[in-house]
Design an enzyme around this catalytic site. Structure first.
Site, PDB file in Angstrom:
ATOM      1  N   THR A   1      28.600  11.129   8.260  1.00  0.00           N
ATOM      2  CA  THR A   1      29.226  10.232   9.204  1.00  0.00           C
ATOM      3  C   THR A   1      29.989  11.056  10.222  1.00  0.00           C
ATOM      4  O   THR A   1      30.816  11.884   9.863  1.00  0.00           O
ATOM      5  CB  THR A   1      30.140   9.193   8.507  1.00  0.00           C
ATOM      6  OG1 THR A   1      30.998   8.661   9.499  1.00  0.00           O
ATOM      7  CG2 THR A   1      30.947   9.774   7.388  1.00  0.00           C
TER       8      THR A   1
ATOM      9  N   GLU B   1      29.495   4.854   4.771  1.00  0.00           N
ATOM     10  CA  GLU B   1      30.173   5.030   3.477  1.00  0.00           C
ATOM     11  C   GLU B   1      29.900   3.875   2.509  1.00  0.00           C
ATOM     12  O   GLU B   1      30.233   3.961   1.335  1.00  0.00           O
ATOM     13  CB  GLU B   1      31.697   5.117   3.690  1.00  0.00           C
ATOM     14  CG  GLU B   1      32.171   6.426   4.286  1.00  0.00           C
ATOM     15  CD  GLU B   1      32.210   6.416   5.811  1.00  0.00           C
ATOM     16  OE1 GLU B   1      31.453   5.644   6.414  1.00  0.00           O
ATOM     17  OE2 GLU B   1      32.992   7.195   6.382  1.00  0.00           O
TER      18      GLU B   1
ATOM     19  N   LYS C   1      32.447   4.247  19.587  1.00  0.00           N
ATOM     20  CA  LYS C   1      31.031   4.041  19.274  1.00  0.00           C
ATOM     21  C   LYS C   1      30.359   3.371  20.468  1.00  0.00           C
ATOM     22  O   LYS C   1      30.686   2.249  20.810  1.00  0.00           O
ATOM     23  CB  LYS C   1      30.905   3.169  18.027  1.00  0.00           C
ATOM     24  CG  LYS C   1      29.575   3.287  17.338  1.00  0.00           C
ATOM     25  CD  LYS C   1      29.572   2.500  16.055  1.00  0.00           C
ATOM     26  CE  LYS C   1      28.393   2.884  15.183  1.00  0.00           C
ATOM     27  NZ  LYS C   1      28.299   2.012  14.008  1.00  0.00           N
TER      28      LYS C   1
ATOM     29  N   TRP D   1      28.135   7.580  17.864  1.00  0.00           N
ATOM     30  CA  TRP D   1      29.535   7.978  17.912  1.00  0.00           C
ATOM     31  C   TRP D   1      29.795   9.023  18.987  1.00  0.00           C
ATOM     32  O   TRP D   1      28.967   9.893  19.231  1.00  0.00           O
ATOM     33  CB  TRP D   1      29.974   8.570  16.566  1.00  0.00           C
ATOM     34  CG  TRP D   1      29.993   7.573  15.464  1.00  0.00           C
ATOM     35  CD1 TRP D   1      29.120   7.496  14.419  1.00  0.00           C
ATOM     36  CD2 TRP D   1      30.912   6.502  15.275  1.00  0.00           C
ATOM     37  NE1 TRP D   1      29.449   6.438  13.597  1.00  0.00           N
ATOM     38  CE2 TRP D   1      30.543   5.814  14.111  1.00  0.00           C
ATOM     39  CE3 TRP D   1      32.016   6.049  16.004  1.00  0.00           C
ATOM     40  CZ2 TRP D   1      31.237   4.699  13.639  1.00  0.00           C
ATOM     41  CZ3 TRP D   1      32.713   4.939  15.534  1.00  0.00           C
ATOM     42  CH2 TRP D   1      32.313   4.274  14.368  1.00  0.00           C
TER      43      TRP D   1
HETATM   44  P1  AMP Z   1      28.549   3.746  10.824  1.00  0.00           P
HETATM   45  O1  AMP Z   1      29.078   4.461   9.653  1.00  0.00           O
HETATM   46  O2  AMP Z   1      28.021   4.635  11.885  1.00  0.00           O
HETATM   47  O3  AMP Z   1      27.586   2.682  10.443  1.00  0.00           O
HETATM   48  O4  AMP Z   1      29.778   3.003  11.518  1.00  0.00           O
HETATM   49  C1  AMP Z   1      30.583   2.098  10.829  1.00  0.00           C
HETATM   50  C2  AMP Z   1      31.587   1.493  11.759  1.00  0.00           C
HETATM   51  O5  AMP Z   1      30.940   0.781  12.836  1.00  0.00           O
HETATM   52  C3  AMP Z   1      32.474   0.458  11.107  1.00  0.00           C
HETATM   53  O6  AMP Z   1      33.523   1.020  10.366  1.00  0.00           O
HETATM   54  C4  AMP Z   1      32.961  -0.326  12.309  1.00  0.00           C
HETATM   55  O7  AMP Z   1      34.012   0.332  12.975  1.00  0.00           O
HETATM   56  C5  AMP Z   1      31.731  -0.336  13.214  1.00  0.00           C
HETATM   57  N1  AMP Z   1      30.962  -1.566  13.000  1.00  0.00           N
HETATM   58  C6  AMP Z   1      29.866  -1.721  12.245  1.00  0.00           C
HETATM   59  N2  AMP Z   1      29.427  -3.001  12.312  1.00  0.00           N
HETATM   60  C7  AMP Z   1      30.281  -3.671  13.108  1.00  0.00           C
HETATM   61  C8  AMP Z   1      30.377  -5.039  13.557  1.00  0.00           C
HETATM   62  N3  AMP Z   1      29.482  -5.968  13.235  1.00  0.00           N
HETATM   63  N4  AMP Z   1      31.426  -5.366  14.356  1.00  0.00           N
HETATM   64  C9  AMP Z   1      32.341  -4.437  14.724  1.00  0.00           C
HETATM   65  N5  AMP Z   1      32.287  -3.142  14.347  1.00  0.00           N
HETATM   66  C10 AMP Z   1      31.272  -2.763  13.548  1.00  0.00           C
END
Ligand code: AMP
Length: 539
Positions: A185, A327, A435, A440
């Protein structure tokens, strides 16, 4: 009392065995990297996975060795997805969009012994190979005809490797808690952190996924989300688990390319909001319909209400808004169409769909204040969102401390409120990340670069809402003296280290940036300050 039941190994090889035995002829279409759209099925994917596992063993792969994979979503990638853990290896997904130094870091940190790569992505590896001392073999995922010329000696050709292998390879067995895959991540600041999934966590997570999304053997599923994003949202496990047909879109992520693949009868698909906004625009401009598509999972970033509305009202496609994290393997919540939602009028349904739904079985959630006191599920109170579960990280790879608190809760870094029925509304982030379009951007890297300018005393990069990319970075700067630095100079400095899409969309000068009690920049307060000032991103 001695229990009576057998021990069934929750290993991912069981999933592909099941699909090959009970759904052998279910079609799996894919846009190959070589060009044409091809058709295969679970029987042949299983056969190739076994041959590939045999090939890996013949190359010297030992149990627990890590194999890095940089590849688009193709049927071949599915065989690799199962071949690696089936040979006792660990599948390390590599995002080709990462910066070269991040790729070098994660490949070395995870100690990848072999690398797999689609032939069009080979230049990325060529560029960094001299910094990867542990990599012994590189397998290009194509046939002999398409093997590229390369300055890397002894490249191996995937099709040549698997063709001579016998079909009856027995999967390498082991404990279900053995490592199966790794995904880094890059969301947090500092170095990327490795999340190591076990066979057990992947199987349990896929089962929870199937229960929550209601995918079935009647579905034809297209994961637009790449397999290298957050465990591929587990679709490469859940689709064969239910015996669904699949469409793998390959590397063409243009709306035109995706529409062409949707036309192959896709009923369920999944990706970040940006992809769908572009597709909806394309449909509108070309007066096209989506006759086969029934459901679309939208997650990874907050999904705008207008997107949900257009899919549902104009194209009769149900939107399943989901939230999750690398995670969490990644599913945390999903807003599926339960009977009580089906019965709602359109407005109330859209209100609910602005939440990210509720947790599936095996995921626990709670919200707390900064002192750790649990907050009520009243739909209003906001707090830090914590999770626990069968497929939630406990400790990042090679870290000395657990990533969870003494009671096993993991701080997601998201802020949320929860309704009495368990529907979660993501309201903000406590973590310091940006993001954009599902990828990211490191805020700390932007800040460190900006303070390299002699007239900049302090810099804070934050994400602000953007209609197309969900979020874009902006940079807030405190000048070192009375002379304000030139914005274009700062941009030029940053352009030396960052790709264009990672550069801030705006630079703002402030006299003061809010700090936390421990002296860190408070991004929460800074975002609030900008919102209070009515700041709008220049579009
Ligand atoms: P990743 O590990 O790259 O999948 O990113 C996870 C993060 O993306 C989460 O902790 C959130 O901050 C953001 N995220 C994922 N899904 C959503 C959603 N439906 N609405 C808002 N933020 C989201």
């Amino acid at each position: 009392m001695q229990a009576s039941m057998q021990e069934f190994p929750l290993r991912v090889s069981e999933i592909i065995d099941h699909a090959a035995l009970l759904h052998p002829d279910r079609p799996v279409f894919g846009r190959s990297i070589e060009g044409p759209i091809l058709e295969t099925n679970w029987r042949d994917i299983h056969t190739d996975a076994k041959k590939f596992a045999a090939a890996l063993i013949s190359l010297g792969l030992k149990k627990g060795d890590v194999v890095g994979v940089m590849a688009w979503n193709t049927p071949r990638h599915l065989s690799v997805w199962y071949g690696i853990p089936g040979a006792g290896g660990i599948n390390h997904t590599l995002n080709p969009r990462l910066f070269a130094d991040q790729l070098v870091y994660i490949i070395n940190h995870a100690q990848d012994r072999f690398l797999m790569v689609d032939f069009d992505l080979l230049p990325i590896i060529e560029n960094i190979i001299d910094q990867l001392p542990l990599v012994e073999k590189i397998i290009v995922m194509t046939d002999r005809e398409h093997m590229p010329d390369s300055n890397i000696p002894d490249l191996l050709c995937y099709e040549e490797l698997i063709t001579p292998q016998p079909e009856g390879f027995d999967w390498v067995q082991g404990d279900e808690t053995e490592a199966c895959g790794i995904c880094y991540t890059s969301g947090t600041t500092g170095d990327p952190k490795g999340v190591v999934y076990t066979h057990r966590s992947n199987v349990l997570h896929a089962m929870a996924n199937c229960a929550a999304d209601s995918a079935s053997s009647n579905d034809r599923i297209m994961p637009v989300v790449p397999l290298f994003h957050a465990n591929g949202w587990s679709i490469a496990y859940s689709a064969p688990m239910v015996g669904a047909s699949m469409v793998m879109p390959g590397r063409d992520m243009t709306p035109k390319g995706l529409f062409e693949m949707l036309e192959l009868g896709v009923t369920l698909t999944a990706a970040v909001p940006t992809i769908w906004m572009q597709l909806l625009q394309y449909l509108e401009e070309n007066n096209l319909q989506l006759p086969n598509l029934e459901k679309v999972i939208i997650g990874g970033a907050s999904c705008p209400r207008s997107v949900v509305e257009t899919f549902q009202n104009k194209y009769d496609v149900q939107v399943l808004h989901a939230w999750g994290m690398t995670e969490m393997s990644p599913l945390g919540t999903i807003c599926s169409f339960k009977p009580e939602i089906m019965e709602m009028d359109a407005k109330n349904r859209l209100d609910i769909q602005e939440t990210v739904g509720h947790a599936p079985f095996s995921v626990s959630l709670k919200i707390s204040d900064d002192a750790g006191t649990e907050l009520p599920w009243d739909g209003k109170t906001q707090g830090r969102l914590w999770t626990k579960g069968a497929a939630v990280v406990k400790r990042y790879l090679k870290q000395d401390n657990d990533a969870v608190d003494a009671n096993g809760w993991f701080d997601t870094g998201d802020m949320a409120s929860i309704t009495p029925q368990g529907y979660v509304r993501i309201t903000d982030r406590s973590k310091d990340v940006i993001k954009s379009g599902g990828e990211w951007i490191s805020s700390i890297a932007l800040e460190n670069c900006a303070v390299g300018h002699p007239l900049v005393a302090e810099a804070a990069a934050i994400g602000v809402p953007h209609p197309k990319w969900d979020e874009r970075p902006i940079l807030v700067i405190i000048a070192a003296g009375d002379t304000l630095p030139d914005k274009s100079e700062i941009m030029a400095l940053m352009a030396q280290s960052f790709a264009k899409w990672q550069l801030p969309d705006d630079i703002i000068f402030m006299d003061e940036i809010p700090h936390t009690a421990t002296g860190k920049i408070s991004k929460l307060l800074l975002r609030k300050k900008l919102a209070d000032q009515g700041y709008e991103l220049p579009l």
